[in-house]
Write an enzyme that holds these catalytic residues in place. Sequence first.
Site, mmCIF file in Angstrom:
data_model
loop_
_atom_site.group_PDB
_atom_site.id
_atom_site.type_symbol
_atom_site.label_atom_id
_atom_site.label_comp_id
_atom_site.label_asym_id
_atom_site.label_seq_id
_atom_site.Cartn_x
_atom_site.Cartn_y
_atom_site.Cartn_z
ATOM 1 N N ASP A 109 0.850 -1.196 0.000
ATOM 2 C CA ASP A 109 0.000 0.000 0.000
ATOM 3 C C ASP A 109 0.887 1.248 0.000
ATOM 4 O O ASP A 109 1.923 1.302 0.659
ATOM 5 C CB ASP A 109 -0.892 -0.005 1.248
ATOM 6 C CG ASP A 109 -2.061 0.954 1.125
ATOM 7 O OD1 ASP A 109 -3.205 0.481 1.008
ATOM 8 O OD2 ASP A 109 -1.821 2.179 1.142
ATOM 9 N N ASN B 162 -13.013 -3.409 2.649
ATOM 10 C CA ASN B 162 -13.936 -2.303 2.866
ATOM 11 C C ASN B 162 -14.907 -2.294 1.688
ATOM 12 O O ASN B 162 -14.479 -2.207 0.541
ATOM 13 C CB ASN B 162 -13.171 -0.971 2.949
ATOM 14 C CG ASN B 162 -12.226 -0.921 4.129
ATOM 15 O OD1 ASN B 162 -12.507 -1.473 5.188
ATOM 16 N ND2 ASN B 162 -11.085 -0.257 3.953
ATOM 17 N N GLY C 129 -15.433 2.662 4.283
ATOM 18 C CA GLY C 129 -14.033 3.042 4.118
ATOM 19 C C GLY C 129 -13.439 2.748 2.755
ATOM 20 O O GLY C 129 -12.235 2.940 2.552
ATOM 21 N N GLN C 130 -14.264 2.272 1.807
ATOM 22 C CA GLN C 130 -13.718 1.971 0.471
ATOM 23 C C GLN C 130 -13.499 3.266 -0.309
ATOM 24 O O GLN C 130 -14.429 4.049 -0.496
ATOM 25 C CB GLN C 130 -14.661 1.047 -0.314
ATOM 26 C CG GLN C 130 -14.083 0.628 -1.659
ATOM 27 C CD GLN C 130 -14.947 -0.394 -2.407
ATOM 28 O OE1 GLN C 130 -16.072 -0.687 -2.002
ATOM 29 N NE2 GLN C 130 -14.412 -0.916 -3.490
ATOM 30 N N SER C 131 -12.272 3.478 -0.766
ATOM 31 C CA SER C 131 -11.963 4.680 -1.552
ATOM 32 C C SER C 131 -11.607 4.346 -2.995
ATOM 33 O O SER C 131 -11.686 5.217 -3.860
ATOM 34 C CB SER C 131 -10.816 5.469 -0.905
ATOM 35 O OG SER C 131 -9.639 4.700 -0.870
ATOM 36 N N HIS D 295 -10.650 -5.193 -3.367
ATOM 37 C CA HIS D 295 -9.312 -5.477 -2.822
ATOM 38 C C HIS D 295 -9.428 -5.894 -1.367
ATOM 39 O O HIS D 295 -10.317 -5.462 -0.648
ATOM 40 C CB HIS D 295 -8.392 -4.260 -2.947
ATOM 41 C CG HIS D 295 -8.974 -2.992 -2.402
ATOM 42 N ND1 HIS D 295 -9.905 -2.252 -3.083
ATOM 43 C CD2 HIS D 295 -8.752 -2.330 -1.240
ATOM 44 C CE1 HIS D 295 -10.234 -1.188 -2.382
ATOM 45 N NE2 HIS D 295 -9.562 -1.211 -1.240
ATOM 46 N N HIS E 145 -7.184 -5.859 2.166
ATOM 47 C CA HIS E 145 -6.011 -5.320 2.866
ATOM 48 C C HIS E 145 -5.462 -6.427 3.748
ATOM 49 O O HIS E 145 -6.202 -6.988 4.570
ATOM 50 C CB HIS E 145 -6.402 -4.162 3.792
ATOM 51 C CG HIS E 145 -6.978 -2.954 3.123
ATOM 52 N ND1 HIS E 145 -6.248 -1.800 2.930
ATOM 53 C CD2 HIS E 145 -8.209 -2.706 2.619
ATOM 54 C CE1 HIS E 145 -7.018 -0.889 2.350
ATOM 55 N NE2 HIS E 145 -8.218 -1.401 2.146
HETATM 56 P P1 5GP Z 1 -9.719 1.436 0.423
HETATM 57 O O1 5GP Z 1 -9.726 2.756 1.143
HETATM 58 O O2 5GP Z 1 -10.441 1.555 -0.894
HETATM 59 O O3 5GP Z 1 -10.207 0.268 1.233
HETATM 60 O O4 5GP Z 1 -8.212 1.092 0.130
HETATM 61 C C1 5GP Z 1 -7.503 1.630 -0.929
HETATM 62 C C2 5GP Z 1 -6.055 1.562 -0.552
HETATM 63 O O5 5GP Z 1 -5.291 1.706 -1.737
HETATM 64 C C3 5GP Z 1 -5.602 2.648 0.423
HETATM 65 O O6 5GP Z 1 -5.039 2.032 1.564
HETATM 66 C C4 5GP Z 1 -4.593 3.454 -0.381
HETATM 67 O O7 5GP Z 1 -3.507 3.885 0.406
HETATM 68 C C5 5GP Z 1 -4.158 2.486 -1.458
HETATM 69 N N1 5GP Z 1 -3.783 3.108 -2.712
HETATM 70 C C6 5GP Z 1 -4.503 4.042 -3.383
HETATM 71 N N2 5GP Z 1 -3.875 4.379 -4.525
HETATM 72 C C7 5GP Z 1 -2.737 3.629 -4.580
HETATM 73 C C8 5GP Z 1 -1.671 3.534 -5.529
HETATM 74 O O8 5GP Z 1 -1.640 4.195 -6.569
HETATM 75 N N3 5GP Z 1 -0.667 2.668 -5.241
HETATM 76 C C9 5GP Z 1 -0.679 1.899 -4.102
HETATM 77 N N4 5GP Z 1 0.369 1.076 -3.928
HETATM 78 N N5 5GP Z 1 -1.668 1.965 -3.196
HETATM 79 C C10 5GP Z 1 -2.687 2.815 -3.420
#
Ligand code: 5GP
Length: 113
Positions: A30, A86, A92-94, A99, A101
């Site tokens: 990440d 998430n 919390g999904q962005s 995916h 974690h």
């Molecule tokens: P979410 O918030 O959707 O559950 O998790 C997305 C994750 O992807 C976050 O922890 C964020 O730091 C990671 N992330 C977002 N963009 C990138 C990227 O371009 N490269 C990497 N390695 N991680 C990313």
Amino acid sequence: MADCIFCKIAGHEIDAKLVHETDELTAFHDLNPQAPVHIIIVPKKHIVRLSQAAPEDVLLLGKMQYAAREIAEKLGVAENFRLVANNGRKAGQSVDHLHYHLLAGRKMNWPPG
Ligand code: 5GP
Ligand code: ZN
């Protein structure tokens, strides 16, 4: 899927620090780690979130979990890790590409925030 950051990482269009790859899955560190070990595991197939997975994705979902198990072993954290998906903004999904974690290397609290 155009403009999907995780599709681009899975397709090697943008760089990430990969830890595991098969023809169906990619796993990478990440960018903004929340623990000493913080790995993102994605299917190469663009699935938006777990709630949009279909019956034909069941084997793929199992492979994602098994990849977590293998990566945890490879990184020396097999005894203690957390696997999180998430699902949706309020959860919390962005990034809108399914995916998991894989978090490890520190004490994890419960309940999660
Ligand atoms: P979410 O918030 O959707 O559950 O998790 C997305 C994750 O992807 C976050 O922890 C964020 O730091 C990671 N992330 C977002 N963009 C990138 C990227 O371009 N490269 C990497 N390695 N991680 C990313
Ligand atoms: Zn995608």
